[in-house]
Enzyme design. Structure first.
Site, short mmCIF file in Angstrom:
data_model
loop_
_atom_site.label_atom_id
_atom_site.label_comp_id
_atom_site.label_asym_id
_atom_site.label_seq_id
_atom_site.Cartn_x
_atom_site.Cartn_y
_atom_site.Cartn_z
N LYS A 158 57.51 -8.49 -65.16
CA LYS A 158 59.07 -7.78 -66.30
C LYS A 158 60.32 -8.53 -65.89
O LYS A 158 60.92 -8.33 -64.88
CB LYS A 158 58.87 -6.76 -66.75
CG LYS A 158 59.83 -6.16 -67.99
CD LYS A 158 61.45 -6.22 -66.67
CE LYS A 158 62.50 -5.96 -68.35
NZ LYS A 158 63.38 -7.44 -69.28
N GLU A 232 64.50 -3.97 -53.68
CA GLU A 232 65.36 -5.00 -53.34
C GLU A 232 66.72 -4.54 -53.88
O GLU A 232 66.38 -4.92 -54.80
CB GLU A 232 65.05 -6.45 -53.09
CG GLU A 232 63.69 -6.04 -52.53
CD GLU A 232 63.84 -6.57 -50.57
OE1 GLU A 232 65.20 -6.36 -50.15
OE2 GLU A 232 63.21 -6.43 -50.45
N CYS A 266 72.76 -11.42 -54.04
CA CYS A 266 72.72 -9.85 -53.39
C CYS A 266 73.27 -10.10 -51.50
O CYS A 266 73.79 -9.17 -50.92
CB CYS A 266 71.36 -9.08 -53.41
SG CYS A 266 70.44 -10.57 -52.60
N GLU A 363 80.21 -3.14 -55.69
CA GLU A 363 79.73 -4.00 -55.38
C GLU A 363 80.67 -5.25 -56.03
O GLU A 363 80.25 -5.17 -58.08
CB GLU A 363 77.73 -4.45 -55.58
CG GLU A 363 77.51 -6.25 -55.74
CD GLU A 363 75.96 -6.02 -55.56
OE1 GLU A 363 75.30 -5.07 -56.44
OE2 GLU A 363 75.35 -7.32 -55.18
P1 NAP Z 1 69.38 -5.54 -63.04
O1 NAP Z 1 70.19 -5.18 -64.36
O2 NAP Z 1 68.63 -3.89 -62.63
O3 NAP Z 1 67.53 -6.34 -64.54
C1 NAP Z 1 67.57 -6.30 -62.76
C2 NAP Z 1 66.04 -5.86 -63.80
O4 NAP Z 1 65.73 -4.60 -63.62
C3 NAP Z 1 65.20 -6.62 -64.99
O5 NAP Z 1 64.57 -7.12 -65.14
C4 NAP Z 1 66.10 -5.47 -65.50
O6 NAP Z 1 65.02 -5.90 -66.90
C5 NAP Z 1 65.56 -3.98 -65.38
N1 NAP Z 1 65.82 -3.35 -65.61
C6 NAP Z 1 67.07 -3.18 -65.93
N2 NAP Z 1 67.11 -1.20 -65.63
C7 NAP Z 1 65.54 -1.00 -65.88
C8 NAP Z 1 65.20 0.14 -65.87
N3 NAP Z 1 66.30 1.51 -66.22
N4 NAP Z 1 64.02 0.96 -65.87
C9 NAP Z 1 63.26 -0.74 -65.93
N5 NAP Z 1 63.89 -1.77 -65.06
C10 NAP Z 1 65.11 -1.89 -65.46
O7 NAP Z 1 70.15 -6.25 -62.34
P2 NAP Z 1 70.95 -7.78 -62.30
O8 NAP Z 1 72.32 -7.15 -63.37
O9 NAP Z 1 69.86 -8.40 -63.23
O10 NAP Z 1 70.43 -8.42 -61.05
C11 NAP Z 1 71.69 -7.90 -60.62
C12 NAP Z 1 71.99 -7.04 -59.40
O11 NAP Z 1 70.71 -7.11 -58.91
C13 NAP Z 1 72.85 -7.04 -58.03
O12 NAP Z 1 72.82 -5.51 -57.78
C14 NAP Z 1 72.01 -8.03 -56.49
O13 NAP Z 1 72.86 -7.48 -55.98
C15 NAP Z 1 70.67 -6.89 -57.11
N6 NAP Z 1 69.42 -8.18 -56.73
C16 NAP Z 1 69.30 -8.04 -55.06
C17 NAP Z 1 68.25 -8.83 -54.24
C18 NAP Z 1 67.84 -8.01 -53.16
O14 NAP Z 1 66.37 -8.82 -52.95
N7 NAP Z 1 68.40 -6.80 -52.68
C19 NAP Z 1 68.68 -10.18 -55.04
C20 NAP Z 1 68.84 -10.36 -55.94
C21 NAP Z 1 69.98 -9.80 -56.88
P3 NAP Z 1 67.10 -6.60 -69.02
O15 NAP Z 1 67.36 -8.00 -68.12
O16 NAP Z 1 65.68 -6.34 -69.71
O17 NAP Z 1 67.28 -5.18 -68.46
#
Ligand code: NAP
Length: 458
Positions: A158, A232, A266, A363
């Site tokens: 997904k 992550e 991240c 962040e």
């Molecule tokens: P996000 O909004 O959390 O989205 C990530 C994924 O989760 C997307 O596929 C999103 O789908 C889905 N999602 C969002 N809310 C959800 C929920 N309540 N239940 C199930 N799935 C859900 O994050 P982002 O804005 O794309 O990415 C940025 C964040 O990721 C930052 O905080 C960054 O630090 C973190 N990150 C961490 C790492 C690591 O390895 N630690 C690596 C990269 C990024 P939709 O797009 O359909 O909403």
């Protein structure tokens, strides 16, 4: 959120996709389950052959794929190319090492009994759901998929709703390489549909890379279903500079560590904690190097910093900066939304932060760096450890005792000394605290989604 490619450089919608309906989701889960039954019966050598073919396909298609990433989420084209090639490298790494990482372990006889044999073996779990972010649309996925498939698991992806073309590319990549059809399938679904997929009895585990709220939500479902999860999540990594460091090198790396991927990483260094003795020199060099960056169209080879991936992300970043400035933070460079179409933000360095500013604890997901002046190493570590995150960290020092002290004192999943945090196939990757749990990459990564089965024989 619509499932669509919207070019962040222009704001134009390039392509929109219908989400999969319930029947299509069911068909894809069934396909992934059938592929698992086939895949777990294959040998490491067979899976390695397919994985190497998938790596070769990525390499052959690197240019077009990199272009797709740049149009879809705005990363500079050279970084998009590097991402594609890094994925191929990770696939080759697991093709080569999976069998060794998952080899049976012969165990000592338990003390009280005499067994003729005791061992532990790693077996695949089955279908694993991968919920992935848009910032490294290929790398985040391959980081999971390469070890998962080599272990004999299959994957359901997904992906983030704003990178559907990357998601569909990954939907066919492993089929084309020869894996049983359905070994890795994309589900074009919204975030709200994730829970019901994870609740399906054929789905055995979940990995999520993304924000803290998404992590909490998915972990709650996994908990209620008693399914294994790897998370992550976000980070606000410290970058500590001590007086013995090479300040010129540290400030050059600081820029790279903060603005790579347009600041949306991240493991980007986000908070720069500098000893008072070298603070002024570092601040001046860092600000000058940030100001010299070329902001522009990410398809242009000379661009250092492109747009943020989404309009919402750019607006949130601007709000964080405005909040800090309204409470007395000093802008050393940047701090503005440029007057042009697309979702750009000027590379920014802020000083004079106080604890009540949101930027101190939250962040900043874009090219915004914060500077902190500290009197000694104890104060540096207090600031470094004060957020709820604990992903990685970086320390710059030429003093061996000081280095050892920081390595012990920092609350993080990794410490990089005199260098920026980078993820490598060979090094375990993951965080503590609100940055998540579990590890990816290296031997630890492939073992996360395995059943460690103990075998004892009288
Ligand atoms: P996000 O909004 O959390 O989205 C990530 C994924 O989760 C997307 O596929 C999103 O789908 C889905 N999602 C969002 N809310 C959800 C929920 N309540 N239940 C199930 N799935 C859900 O994050 P982002 O804005 O794309 O990415 C940025 C964040 O990721 C930052 O905080 C960054 O630090 C973190 N990150 C961490 C790492 C690591 O390895 N630690 C690596 C990269 C990024 P939709 O797009 O359909 O909403």
């Amino acid at each position: 959120m619509a499932i669509a490619t919207i070019n962040p450089t222009t704001g134009e919608t390039i392509a929109a996709f219908e989400p999969h309906d319930a029947a299509e989701v069911e068909r894809r889960i069934a396909e992934a389950q059938a592929a698992y039954v086939a895949l777990r019966a294959t040998t490491f050598a067979q899976r390695a052959e397919w994985m190497l073919r998938a790596a070769a396909l990525l390499e052959e298609e690197a240019e077009a794929t990199a272009h797709m990433l740049t149009v879809e989420m705005g990363k500079p084209i050279a970084q998009a190319r590097a991402e594609v090639l890094k994925c191929a490298k990770n696939m080759r790494y697991y093709a080569q090492h999976a069998e060794t990482f998952l080899a049976d372990e012969i165990l000592d006889d338990p003390a009280a009994v005499t067994a003729s044999h005791a061992s532990a073996r790693y077996e695949p779990l089955g279908v694993v759901l991968a919920v992935m972010p848009w910032n490294y649309p290929l790398w985040q996925v391959i980081r999971f998929a390469a070890p998962a498939l080599m272990a004999g698991n299959t994957g359901l992806l997904k992906h983030a709703s704003n990178v559907p073309q990357a998601a569909l590319y990954l939907d066919t990549l492993f089929d084309r390489a020869g894996f049983p059809a359905g070994s890795f399938r994309t589900l074009l679904i919204g975030a709200r549909e994730v829970a019901s997929v994870l609740e399906d009895r054929r789905v055995k585990a979940v990995t999520l890379t993304g924000s803290e709220p998404a992590g909490r939500s998915v972990a709650a479902t996994a908990g209620s279903q008693i399914k294994k999860a790897v998370l992550e999540l976000g980070g606000s990594d410290p970058f500590i500079v001590m007086p013995s460091a090479d300040i010129d090198a540290a400030s050059t790396t600081a820029v790279k560590a903060r603005v790579a991927n347009n600041g949306q990483s991240c493991i980007a260094a986000k908070r720069f904690i500098v000893h008072a003795e070298v603070y002024d020199t570092f601040a001046q060099m860092f600000a000058a190097k940030m100001a010299a960056l070329t902001v522009g169209d990410p398809r242009d080879e000379s661009t250092d910093v492109g747009p943020l991936a989404t309009e919402g992300g750019r607006n949130e970043l601007a709000e964080l900066v405005d909040d800090a400035v309204s409470q007395g933070a000093t802008i050393l460079t940047g701090g503005a939304t440029p007057d042009r179409r697309g979702w750009f933000y000027t590379p920014t360095l802020l000083a004079d932060l106080t604890d009540d500013m949101r930027l101190v604890m939250e962040e900043a997901f874009g090219p915004v760096a914060t500077l902190y002046k500290v009197a000694d190493r104890e104060e540096a570590v207090r600031i470094a450890n004060q957020t709820t995150f604990g992903l990685s960290s970086s320390v710059w020092t030429a003093d061996a005792d000081e280095e050892a002290w920081f390595v012990r004192a920092l609350d993080a999943g990794a410490v990089f000394v005199n260098g920026m945090t980078v993820s490598y196939p060979e090094l375990p990757f993951g965080g503590i605290k609100d940055s998540g749990y579990g590890r990816e990459l290296a031997a630890a990564g492939i073992r996360e989604f395995c059943n460690l089965k103990t075998v004892w024989k009288a």
